[in-house]
Design an enzyme around this catalytic site. Structure first.
Site, PDB file in Angstrom:
ATOM      1  CE  LYS A 106      -4.520   0.646   0.123  1.00 32.29           C
ATOM      2  NZ  LYS A 106      -5.537  -0.295  -0.363  1.00 32.29           N
TER       3      LYS A 106
HETATM    4  P1  NAD Z   1     -13.254   7.118  -2.501  1.00 33.07           P
HETATM    5  O1  NAD Z   1     -12.305   8.198  -2.204  1.00 33.07           O
HETATM    6  O2  NAD Z   1     -13.733   6.946  -3.904  1.00 33.07           O
HETATM    7  O3  NAD Z   1     -14.540   7.222  -1.554  1.00 33.07           O
HETATM    8  C1  NAD Z   1     -14.462   7.355  -0.173  1.00 33.07           C
HETATM    9  C2  NAD Z   1     -15.823   7.801   0.307  1.00 33.07           C
HETATM   10  O4  NAD Z   1     -15.846   7.851   1.731  1.00 33.07           O
HETATM   11  C3  NAD Z   1     -16.204   9.195  -0.195  1.00 33.07           C
HETATM   12  O5  NAD Z   1     -17.567   9.202  -0.546  1.00 33.07           O
HETATM   13  C4  NAD Z   1     -15.962  10.064   1.033  1.00 33.07           C
HETATM   14  O6  NAD Z   1     -16.712  11.256   1.018  1.00 33.07           O
HETATM   15  C5  NAD Z   1     -16.406   9.092   2.106  1.00 33.07           C
HETATM   16  N1  NAD Z   1     -15.967   9.447   3.454  1.00 33.07           N
HETATM   17  C6  NAD Z   1     -14.762   9.864   3.871  1.00 33.07           C
HETATM   18  N2  NAD Z   1     -14.773  10.114   5.180  1.00 33.07           N
HETATM   19  C7  NAD Z   1     -16.039   9.832   5.596  1.00 33.07           C
HETATM   20  C8  NAD Z   1     -16.692   9.904   6.848  1.00 33.07           C
HETATM   21  N3  NAD Z   1     -16.049  10.299   7.928  1.00 33.07           N
HETATM   22  N4  NAD Z   1     -18.003   9.529   6.912  1.00 33.07           N
HETATM   23  C9  NAD Z   1     -18.654   9.118   5.806  1.00 33.07           C
HETATM   24  N5  NAD Z   1     -18.086   9.048   4.594  1.00 33.07           N
HETATM   25  C10 NAD Z   1     -16.799   9.408   4.501  1.00 33.07           C
HETATM   26  O7  NAD Z   1     -12.567   5.767  -1.965  1.00 33.07           O
HETATM   27  P2  NAD Z   1     -12.928   4.291  -2.344  1.00 33.07           P
HETATM   28  O8  NAD Z   1     -11.972   3.846  -3.397  1.00 33.07           O
HETATM   29  O9  NAD Z   1     -14.384   4.156  -2.571  1.00 33.07           O
HETATM   30  O10 NAD Z   1     -12.477   3.544  -1.013  1.00 33.07           O
HETATM   31  C11 NAD Z   1     -13.356   3.389   0.111  1.00 33.07           C
HETATM   32  C12 NAD Z   1     -12.835   2.258   0.972  1.00 33.07           C
HETATM   33  O11 NAD Z   1     -12.789   1.050   0.197  1.00 33.07           O
HETATM   34  C13 NAD Z   1     -11.421   2.425   1.515  1.00 33.07           C
HETATM   35  O12 NAD Z   1     -11.317   1.790   2.757  1.00 33.07           O
HETATM   36  C14 NAD Z   1     -10.569   1.696   0.487  1.00 33.07           C
HETATM   37  O13 NAD Z   1      -9.326   1.293   1.033  1.00 33.07           O
HETATM   38  C15 NAD Z   1     -11.473   0.531   0.207  1.00 33.07           C
HETATM   39  N6  NAD Z   1     -11.226  -0.168  -1.056  1.00 33.07           N
HETATM   40  C16 NAD Z   1     -11.224   0.480  -2.238  1.00 33.07           C
HETATM   41  C17 NAD Z   1     -11.027  -0.233  -3.415  1.00 33.07           C
HETATM   42  C18 NAD Z   1     -11.077   0.409  -4.776  1.00 33.07           C
HETATM   43  O14 NAD Z   1     -10.985  -0.310  -5.773  1.00 33.07           O
HETATM   44  N7  NAD Z   1     -11.261   1.707  -4.885  1.00 33.07           N
HETATM   45  C19 NAD Z   1     -10.787  -1.611  -3.357  1.00 33.07           C
HETATM   46  C20 NAD Z   1     -10.819  -2.253  -2.126  1.00 33.07           C
HETATM   47  C21 NAD Z   1     -11.041  -1.518  -0.976  1.00 33.07           C
END
Ligand code: NAD
Length: 420
Positions: A106
Site C-alpha cells: 500500500k
Molecule cells: P473514494 O475516495 O472513492 O470514496 C471514499 C468515500 O468515503 C467518499 O464518498 C468520502 O466522502 C467518504 N468518506 C470519507 N470520510 C467519511 C466519513 N467520515 N463519513 C462518511 N463518509 C466518509 O474511496 P474508495 O476507493 O471508494 O475507497 C473506500 C474504501 O474502500 C477504503 O477503505 C478503500 O481502502 C477501500 N477499497 C477500495 C477499493 C477500490 O478499488 N477503490 C478496493 C478495495 C477496498
C-alpha cells in the site's frame, strides 16, 4: 480525547486470533507479522502561487511470498506509516483469499487533495511516483487507486514511471483509464464484488435482497457502485453518507438520480442533494439506523465497541478496509451480527486489477462480459470457500477468511523456505 486505534495492531490481533484457531505456531506465520519493506519519502512540490510545500509519502510492501506486491495509493490527511502498514497487510491476505498471485502493499501521501488545484495534484502524484520509482514495477509492486486517488492519477503514475524508465510500462499500475491501458469494468469492480458477496451471503442467511433495507457509508468508488448494484437487484437503499453528510429516506433513495447528481458535483459529493422525503442524518445515525445490511465503504475504525453496541443492522458488509475495530468485532459477534469481512468482501477491486495487469502483460484487451463473469466466478468461489470454513469450524467469516488466506500463505512459505 479517545486514543486513536492503530490499524496495524488491529491486523495483528486478527492474525493471531485466526492462527490460534488454525493451530498454527508463531514460527509458521511470523513473517506475516512484519512488513517486508517500508519506504518514507519527503519531497517538495511547487504550488501554483510559486511557493514550495513539503509532502510526506509512504510505500509499504508487506509480503511478497505469493507474487509481486499489489496495493493502492491513498491521498488523505490521516495517512501515516501505521495505516499504510495495516492496509498493505490486508492486501496480502485479500489476494490470498481470492487466490490471485500477488503479495500485499500500500502507499499514500499525507494530504487532503481538496486543498490542491488539478495542476498541483498532478505534480504531487508525479513527484511521489518519481520518489518511489525504484520500489515499484510490474514484477515488483503494482499500485492502484484507493481513497481520494483517481484513474487519471494512475495515468500520471504510469506516464511518470514509463518516462523515467524509458520504456512504456502499462503494467506498473492498475485502475488506469481504459484509453491508457486500463481494464474495462475496473472502476465498478470493487462495488460489483461487494454486491456478489452480499448476494451470496443473503442466500445463505435466508434473506431476500428485494425485501432488504440497506445503508451505505461512503459514496465514492466502492460505496456508489455497491449501492448501484444492490439497488438494481431490488434492495431498498434507505441511507447513504459521505464526508459531506448523510441522507435518509424511509421509502428508499432514488439511487440512479443520486449517482447522476454526484457525478456532476464538482467534488463528487452528495452535499445539498434534495428530494421529497429525504432527511439529513449524521454519521452516527447512518451507522446505527434500522437496516438489514450496513455497507461500510469509507475509512477504517468506523465500528467501534460503542457503535457495535448501538447498531441495528443485521449484517455488516465491509466494503472499506479495516472499518471495524478488534473490540467492535467482538461486540458484533456477541450480538450475533454477521460481518462480511473486508479481505473477502472488497477483493473484487484487486481481482479486476489482476485482470488489468494480465491484459497489460499480454498486450490484449478483454471485453466486459469476460471481465465481469470471471470476477463473479472468483468472488463466488472465494465466498463459498470462506463460508464453508466458517460453518465447519463454527467461527465468524473474518476468522474463516484469515484461515483460508493463512493456509495458502504458509504453504508457499514452507515450499520456498528461508533464504540462508
Ligand atoms: P473514494 O475516495 O472513492 O470514496 C471514499 C468515500 O468515503 C467518499 O464518498 C468520502 O466522502 C467518504 N468518506 C470519507 N470520510 C467519511 C466519513 N467520515 N463519513 C462518511 N463518509 C466518509 O474511496 P474508495 O476507493 O471508494 O475507497 C473506500 C474504501 O474502500 C477504503 O477503505 C478503500 O481502502 C477501500 N477499497 C477500495 C477499493 C477500490 O478499488 N477503490 C478496493 C478495495 C477496498
Amino acid at each position: 480525547m479517545a486514543q486513536k486505534t492503530n490499524p496495524f495492531e488491529t491486523m495483528l490481533e486478527q492474525l493471531d486470533a485466526a492462527a490460534r484457531i488454525a493451530e498454527l505456531d508463531k514460527p509458521d506465520y511470523i513473517t506475516l507479522c512484519y512488513p517486508e519493506r517500508e519506504l518514507t519519502v519527503n519531497f517538495p512540490v511547487k504550488m501554483d502561487d510559486g511557493s514550495i510545500r513539503m509532502f510526506t509519502g509512504y510505500r509499504v510492501q508487506h509480503n511478497m511470498v505469493r507474487g509481486p506486491a499489489k496495493g493502492g495509493i491513498r491521498f488523505h490527511p490521516d495517512v501515516d506509516m501505521d495505516e499504510v502498514r495495516a492496509l498493505a497487510a490486508w492486501m496480502t491476505f485479500k489476494c490470498a483469499v481470492v487466490d490471485i498471485p500477488y503479495g500485499g502493499s500500500k502507499g499514500g501521501v499525507t494530504v487532503d487533495p481538496a486543498t490542491l488545484t488539478q495542476d498541483e495534484l498532478e505534480r504531487v502524484t508525479r513527484t511521489y511516483t518519481a520518489k518511489i520509482v525504484d520500489f515499484i514495477g510490474p514484477q515488483l509492486d503494482i499500485p492502484a487507486t484507493d481513497v481520494n486517488t483517481t484513474q487519471q492519477m494512475m495515468g500520471w503514475v504510469m506516464d511518470t514511471y514509463s518516462t523515467l524508465k524509458g520504456v512504456y510500462t502499462p503494467g506498473v499500475v492498475t485502475s488506469k483509464p481504459v484509453e491508457a491501458g486500463g481494464s474495462i469494468g475496473r472502476r465498478e469492480a470493487t462495488g460489483l464484488g461487494v454486491f456478489f458477496v452480499t448476494r451470496e451471503l443473503a442466500k445463505k442467511l435466508g434473506m431476500d435482497l428485494t425485501k432488504s433495507r440497506v445503508a451505505v457509508q461512503g459514496f465514492g468508488n466502492v460505496g456508489s457502485n455497491a449501492a448501484r448494484y444492490l439497488h438494481e437487484a431490488g434492495a431498498k437503499i434507505v441511507a447513504v453518507s459521505d464526508v459531506s453528510g448523510g441522507l435518509y429516506c424511509e421509502d428508499g433513495l432514488d439511487i440512479p438520480a443520486l449517482l447522476d447528481y454526484v457525478d456532476k458535483h464538482p467534488r463528487h459529493l452528495i452535499q445539498d442533494y434534495q428530494q421529497k422525503g429525504i432527511e439529513l442524518r449524521d454519521n452516527h445515525g447512518i451507522l446505527t439506523g434500522e437496516v438489514d445490511f450496513l455497507v461500510l465503504a469509507a475509512l477504517e475504525n468506523q465500528i467501534t465497541e460503542q457503535v457495535a453496541r448501538e447498531t441495528k443492522a443485521r449484517v455488516i458488509i465491509e466494503g472499506a478496509n479495516g472499518p471495524t475495530t478488534f473490540g467492535g468485532d467482538q461486540v458484533l459477534e456477541e450480538r450475533g451480527i454477521v460481518v462480511s469481512p473486508d479481505i473477502l468482501t472488497n477483493a473484487g477491486g484487486v481481482t479486476c486489477s489482476y485482470f488489468e495487469w494480465v491484459q497489460n502483460l499480454q498486450h490484449l484487451a478483454w471485453d466486459i462480459e469476460t471481465v465481469n463473469s470471471t470476477l463473479e466466478r472468483i468472488m463466488v468461489k472465494a465466498f463459498h470457500e470462506v463460508y464453508e470454513v466458517s460453518e465447519k469450524k463454527k467461527i465468524p467469516l473474518r476468522m474463516a477468511a484469515y484461515i483460508v488466506a493463512l493456509q495458502r500463505l504458509v504453504a508457499v512459505q514452507k515450499i520456498r523456505g528461508i533464504f540462508l
